[in-house]
Write a protein that holds these residues in place. Structure first.
Motif, short mmCIF file in Angstrom:
data_model
loop_
_atom_site.label_atom_id
_atom_site.label_comp_id
_atom_site.label_asym_id
_atom_site.label_seq_id
_atom_site.Cartn_x
_atom_site.Cartn_y
_atom_site.Cartn_z
N SER A 107 0.86 -1.18 0.00
CA SER A 107 0.00 0.00 0.00
C SER A 107 0.90 1.23 0.00
N LYS A 108 0.46 2.23 -0.77
CA LYS A 108 1.27 3.45 -0.81
C LYS A 108 0.45 4.59 -1.38
N THR A 109 0.39 5.70 -0.64
CA THR A 109 -0.16 6.92 -1.23
C THR A 109 0.91 8.01 -1.26
N GLY A 110 2.01 7.77 -0.59
CA GLY A 110 3.07 8.79 -0.54
C GLY A 110 4.32 8.24 0.09
N GLY A 111 5.11 9.15 0.66
CA GLY A 111 6.43 8.79 1.17
C GLY A 111 6.40 7.84 2.36
N LEU A 112 5.33 7.87 3.16
CA LEU A 112 5.24 6.95 4.30
C LEU A 112 5.35 5.50 3.81
N GLY A 113 4.64 5.21 2.73
CA GLY A 113 4.68 3.86 2.16
C GLY A 113 6.08 3.49 1.71
N ASP A 114 6.76 4.42 1.08
CA ASP A 114 8.14 4.17 0.62
C ASP A 114 9.04 3.81 1.81
N VAL A 115 8.97 4.65 2.84
CA VAL A 115 9.86 4.46 3.98
C VAL A 115 9.57 3.13 4.68
N ILE A 158 7.79 10.78 13.20
CA ILE A 158 6.88 11.77 12.61
C ILE A 158 7.28 12.03 11.15
N HIS A 159 6.39 11.63 10.24
CA HIS A 159 6.61 11.89 8.82
C HIS A 159 5.90 13.17 8.41
N ASN A 160 4.83 13.50 9.11
CA ASN A 160 4.07 14.69 8.74
C ASN A 160 3.21 15.12 9.91
N THR A 206 17.55 11.64 8.44
CA THR A 206 17.09 11.81 7.06
C THR A 206 16.81 10.46 6.41
N ASN A 207 15.66 10.38 5.74
CA ASN A 207 15.30 9.14 5.06
C ASN A 207 16.34 8.73 4.03
N GLY A 208 16.35 7.47 3.73
CA GLY A 208 17.13 6.97 2.60
C GLY A 208 16.18 6.63 1.46
N GLY A 225 3.72 14.89 -6.98
CA GLY A 225 3.39 14.92 -5.56
C GLY A 225 1.89 15.05 -5.33
N ARG A 226 1.55 14.93 -4.07
CA ARG A 226 0.14 15.14 -3.69
C ARG A 226 -0.19 16.61 -3.94
N LEU A 227 -1.37 16.84 -4.52
CA LEU A 227 -1.74 18.22 -4.83
C LEU A 227 -2.36 18.84 -3.59
N TYR A 259 -1.76 21.79 -0.10
CA TYR A 259 -1.15 23.01 0.43
C TYR A 259 0.32 22.80 0.77
N GLN A 260 0.61 21.64 1.38
CA GLN A 260 1.99 21.37 1.81
C GLN A 260 2.98 21.50 0.65
N LYS A 261 2.55 21.05 -0.52
CA LYS A 261 3.50 20.94 -1.64
C LYS A 261 3.65 22.25 -2.40
N GLY A 262 3.00 23.33 -1.94
CA GLY A 262 3.16 24.64 -2.59
C GLY A 262 2.55 24.70 -3.97
N PHE A 279 6.26 23.16 3.62
CA PHE A 279 7.13 22.47 4.58
C PHE A 279 7.37 21.07 4.04
N GLU A 280 8.47 20.49 4.36
CA GLU A 280 8.79 19.15 3.83
C GLU A 280 9.59 18.38 4.87
N PRO A 281 8.92 17.49 5.60
CA PRO A 281 9.60 16.75 6.67
C PRO A 281 10.89 16.08 6.20
N CYS A 282 10.86 15.50 5.02
CA CYS A 282 12.10 15.01 4.40
C CYS A 282 12.02 15.26 2.91
N GLY A 283 11.04 14.60 2.27
CA GLY A 283 10.93 14.67 0.82
C GLY A 283 11.76 13.56 0.23
N LEU A 284 11.11 12.77 -0.64
CA LEU A 284 11.84 11.68 -1.29
C LEU A 284 12.10 11.99 -2.76
N1 LIG Z 1 0.04 11.31 -7.66
C1 LIG Z 1 0.94 10.42 -7.34
N2 LIG Z 1 0.90 9.23 -7.88
C2 LIG Z 1 1.80 8.31 -7.55
N3 LIG Z 1 2.82 8.47 -6.70
C3 LIG Z 1 2.90 9.62 -6.14
C4 LIG Z 1 1.98 10.66 -6.40
N4 LIG Z 1 2.32 11.70 -5.65
C5 LIG Z 1 3.41 11.32 -4.94
N5 LIG Z 1 3.77 10.09 -5.25
C6 LIG Z 1 4.89 9.33 -4.69
O1 LIG Z 1 4.77 9.37 -3.28
C7 LIG Z 1 6.03 9.64 -2.71
C8 LIG Z 1 5.97 11.02 -2.10
O2 LIG Z 1 6.91 11.11 -1.13
P1 LIG Z 1 7.28 12.47 -0.41
O3 LIG Z 1 8.29 12.11 0.58
O4 LIG Z 1 7.70 13.46 -1.41
O5 LIG Z 1 5.94 13.03 0.18
P2 LIG Z 1 4.80 12.74 1.28
O6 LIG Z 1 4.34 14.10 1.57
O7 LIG Z 1 3.81 11.79 0.78
O8 LIG Z 1 5.51 12.05 2.53
C9 LIG Z 1 5.68 12.41 3.91
O9 LIG Z 1 6.52 11.36 4.44
C10 LIG Z 1 7.72 11.23 3.72
C11 LIG Z 1 8.44 10.01 4.27
O10 LIG Z 1 8.98 10.23 5.51
C12 LIG Z 1 8.55 12.49 3.83
O11 LIG Z 1 9.67 12.34 2.98
C13 LIG Z 1 7.72 13.70 3.37
O12 LIG Z 1 8.46 14.88 3.55
C14 LIG Z 1 6.42 13.72 4.12
O13 LIG Z 1 5.62 14.82 3.69
C15 LIG Z 1 7.03 9.52 -3.78
O14 LIG Z 1 7.45 8.19 -3.91
C16 LIG Z 1 6.23 9.93 -5.01
O15 LIG Z 1 6.76 9.46 -6.20
#
Ligand SMILES: Nc1ncnc2c1ncn2[C@@H]1O[C@H](COP(=O)(O)OP(=O)(O)O[C@H]2O[C@H](CO)[C@@H](O)[C@H](O)[C@H]2O)[C@@H](O)[C@H]1O
Length: 651
Positions: free
Chosen positions: A147-155, A309-311, A403-405, A457-459, A461-464, A542-547
């Motif tokens: 499952s993944k909607t953003g960076g939390l899933g990656d980490v 804390i990711h966000n 910092t995330n890897g 990125g997610r559309l 406010y956070q992402k500017g 703001f960007e807690p880490c950013g991947l």
């Molecule tokens: N529309 C879309 N469709 C598919 N994939 C999409 C997508 N939008 C984004 N992604 C993917 O989701 C991930 C986004 O990761 P980010 O770290 O940039 O942001 P996010 O705010 O979700 O994470 C939060 O947690 C992470 C992890 O700790 C922090 O790095 C970050 O700063 C914090 O806001 C990337 O892998 C990106 O490719």
């Protein structure tokens, strides 16, 4: 002869000698807990073994004599917390806490170093090798690829694997989301453990079951319940967030606390002495449950929890009346109690009373981590603390940033199956092929010489994203192409569609996952804007880490970012005059967050791209060579694990 010393915590300091000639007593530096270890030792969870030997083959507890002169033969291991024996009674390992000497710095609130910078240096300095292994339990709402909607899933999809590779026993617990699409297939290899438990919350008993897959050295555990089976993503659908998220994630937390006690994974439970890594608010009830429901009854006294804390913008705030549903003792209400300031209340009779799950985690977790060093400071400020800054400041002595890897095997331009041509820092020639193929794919004019800017990125406010919307008309007056991929706020999705029809030759806006194309092609699309562009734009508020900036650098895409949080930590500003004219830096950081400064940085980047090819390639190469592996982050995590076990549990 040095006698045994007892430090303030009452633990023995145990100097230890190691006889390098006797292999039976050699220290095992890194103990794998992969399948081969399991086979050899019958599934026991082993600690790193440091032998205690007196040079004649016998053991001795503590004292060190002449050998201490010989640096080769003497090693201080640190605090001795206990030992583990196998079924036959033989010692198979010691539970050790860090080297003595450092305890003075970190073992109590009064001595704790409060300066973020100094603490970070400490983490980075002492990141040598795995000394102690832990039973680590990640609790998370997302874990890629399941499952993944953003960076939390990656980490949460890659850090556990890195920790397991370093010898820890690692379990990841998250929900088994089924939404009736192809993504359900990612759970196909997770099998029902036939273990059902009842969770008492929300006025009744809820039965949940556990699914399990052992992959890449990690136990992936999925909590199953009908509330996780519905169309949409983990948090909501196109009508917005699900109304029962508090219920769904309360179940996750209760089940996560039970899992280490009841699931015999590979034949053995994780047991009580484990370390919970609690990710964001969805997992935030875990430390509260440990403190309120388990420890008073003697369970989990040896466990520790670390809130990651990711966000901070999402805290799991719900009406105060919902507290009774959470399955917590009434007298613990204060831990979650939250009162909105007067200006934030909606009407005259609104008392502002609420429960805040993340706040509960902040006050009960043993330690707190943010996903970058800069963010660990920002969360203690009024601007970045989202109302929790005072509380976080009060816990500064246990607050660190790491910092995330990134998963460098998955994100590798020399082997990535989703890109048209492979390339590396030594041979950049394939990059332009990728750009051409993206231009073709998106129906843009195929012009390799024009700077191609990307955003993903997610559309929200956070992402500017509002800044991008404002700046786009002016930006597109230039000879440039701009590709955006994102989903989220419908007003920005509509704007992207509109911009695409207004600027057919220059702009493409790909709205999220709404396109009915196969998963494989989707992933290709998801990656391509970053991988195939020349410049990645990240004007995050703001960007807690950013991947994305890390992925971008790895692919030779130069980031232009707002100087905030993890972006500030990971992108180094370009200086063309440094290094005897060869330049240094990996991108551009702009500040303040205005359209003018963003456009200024983009124009400088585009000019460098067009007029200074050598400088540009230097930027690409330096970014591609940066070390963003999980390996270095994992070592820093280990340091924090050690600190967590030095102190008694917070409550
Ligand atoms: N529309 C879309 N469709 C598919 N994939 C999409 C997508 N939008 C984004 N992604 C993917 O989701 C991930 C986004 O990761 P980010 O770290 O940039 O942001 P996010 O705010 O979700 O994470 C939060 O947690 C992470 C992890 O700790 C922090 O790095 C970050 O700063 C914090 O806001 C990337 O892998 C990106 O490719």
């Amino acid at each position: 002869m040095e006698s045994l010393a007892i430090n303030r915590l009452g633990f023995f300091k145990l100097p230890i000698t190691l006889n390098q000639r006797d292999s039976a007593f050699r220290p095992v530096r890194q103990v794998g807990f992969g399948s081969c270890w399991r086979r050899r030792i019958g599934n026991r969870c082993l600690r790193v073994v440091k032998a205690v030997e007196d040079g004649n083959g016998g053991n001795k507890d503590g004292a060190v004599e002449d050998e201490k002169e010989d640096k080769e033969e003497v090693e201080e291991v640190g605090l001795f917390l206990g030992m583990e024996r196998d079924e036959s009674g033989s010692i198979i390992g010691f539970n050790l806490s860090p080297h003595y000497g450092r305890t003075e710095v970190i073992d109590s609130d009064e001595d704790a170093v409060t300066d973020v910078q100094e603490k970070q240096e400490e983490i980075e300095e002492d990141v040598s090798e795995t000394k102690v292994t832990y039973n680590v339990v990640f609790v998370t709402a997302e874990a890629a690829p399941y499952s993944k909607t953003g960076g939390l899933g990656d980490v949460c999809g890659s850090l556990p694997i890195a920790l397991a590779a370093r010898g820890h026993r690692v379990m990841v617990i998250s929900p088994r989301y089924l939404n009736g699409t192809d993504s359900d297939k990612s759970f196909a290899s997770a099998l029902d453990l036939n273990q059902r438990i009842k969770i008492f919350c929300f006025g009744g008993a809820q039965e949940v079951s556990f699914f399990h897959e052992y992959r890449d050295g990690v136990d992936w555990v999925f909590i199953d319940h009908p509330s996780y089976h519905r169309p949409g993503n983990p948090y909501g659908d196109n009508l917005g967030a699900f109304g029962d998220n508090q219920f769904r994630f309360t179940l996750l937390c209760h089940a996560a606390c039970e899992a280490p006690l009841v699931l015999p994974l590979g034949g053995y439970t994780y047991g009580e002495k484990c370390l919970f890594l609690v990710n964001d608010w969805h997992a935030g009830l875990v430390p509260v449950l440990l403190a309120s429901k388990y420890r008073p009854f003697g369970v989990y006294r040896e466990a520790r929890s670390i809130l990651v804390i990711h966000n901070l913008a999402h805290q799991g705030v719900e009406p105060a009346a919902s507290y009774k549903n959470l399955g917590l003792p009434q007298e613990w209400y204060g831990a979650l109690e939250w009162v909105f300031p007067t200006w934030a209340r909606t009407h005259a009779l609104d008392t502002g009373e609420a429960v805040n799950v993340l706040k509960g985690a902040v006050v009960t977790a043993d330690r707190i981590l943010t996903v970058s060093e800069a963010y660990s400071w920002e969360v203690t400020t009024i601007e970045g603390g989202y109302g929790l800054h005072d509380l976080l400041r009060s816990r500064k002595s246990v607050l660190n940033g790491i910092t995330n890897g990134i998963d460098v095997a998955e994100w590798d331009p020399s082997s990535d199956e989703h890109i048209a041509s492979h390339y590396s820092a030594d041979d950049l020639s394939g990059k332009v092929q990728c750009k051409i193929s993206l231009q073709k794919e998106l129906g843009l004019p195929v012009r390799p010489e024009v700077p191609l800017i990307g955003f993903i990125g997610r559309l929200d406010y956070q992402k500017g994203i509002d800044l991008i919307r404002l700046a786009t008309p002016e930006l597109l007056q230039d000879d440039v192409q701009f590709v955006m991929l994102g989903s989220g706020d419908p007003q920005y999705e509509d704007w992207m569609r509109m911009a695409e029809s207004n600027y057919r030759d220059k702009f493409r806006g790909w709205v999220g996952f709404n396109v009915p194309i196969s998963h494989r092609i989707t992933s290709g699309y998801l990656k391509s804007p970053i991988l195939c562009c020349d410049i990645l734009l990240m004007p995050s508020r703001f960007e807690p880490c950013g991947l994305n900036q890390l992925y971008a650098m790895r692919y030779g895409t130069v980031p232009v970012v707002h100087a905030t949080g993890g972006l500030r930590d990971t992108v180094e500003n370009f200086n063309p005059y440094a290094g005897e004219g060869s330049g240094e830096g990996t991108g551009w950081l702009f500040s303040p967050l205005t359209t003018e400064s963003m456009l200024g940085a983009l124009r400088t980047a585009m000019q460098t791209y067009r007029e200074h090819k050598e400088s540009w390639e230097g930027l690409m190469r330096r970014g591609m060579k940066r070390d963003f592996t999980w390996e270095s982050a994992a070592k820093q995590y280990e340091q924090v694990f050690e600190w967590a076990f030095i102190d008694p549990p917070y409550c």
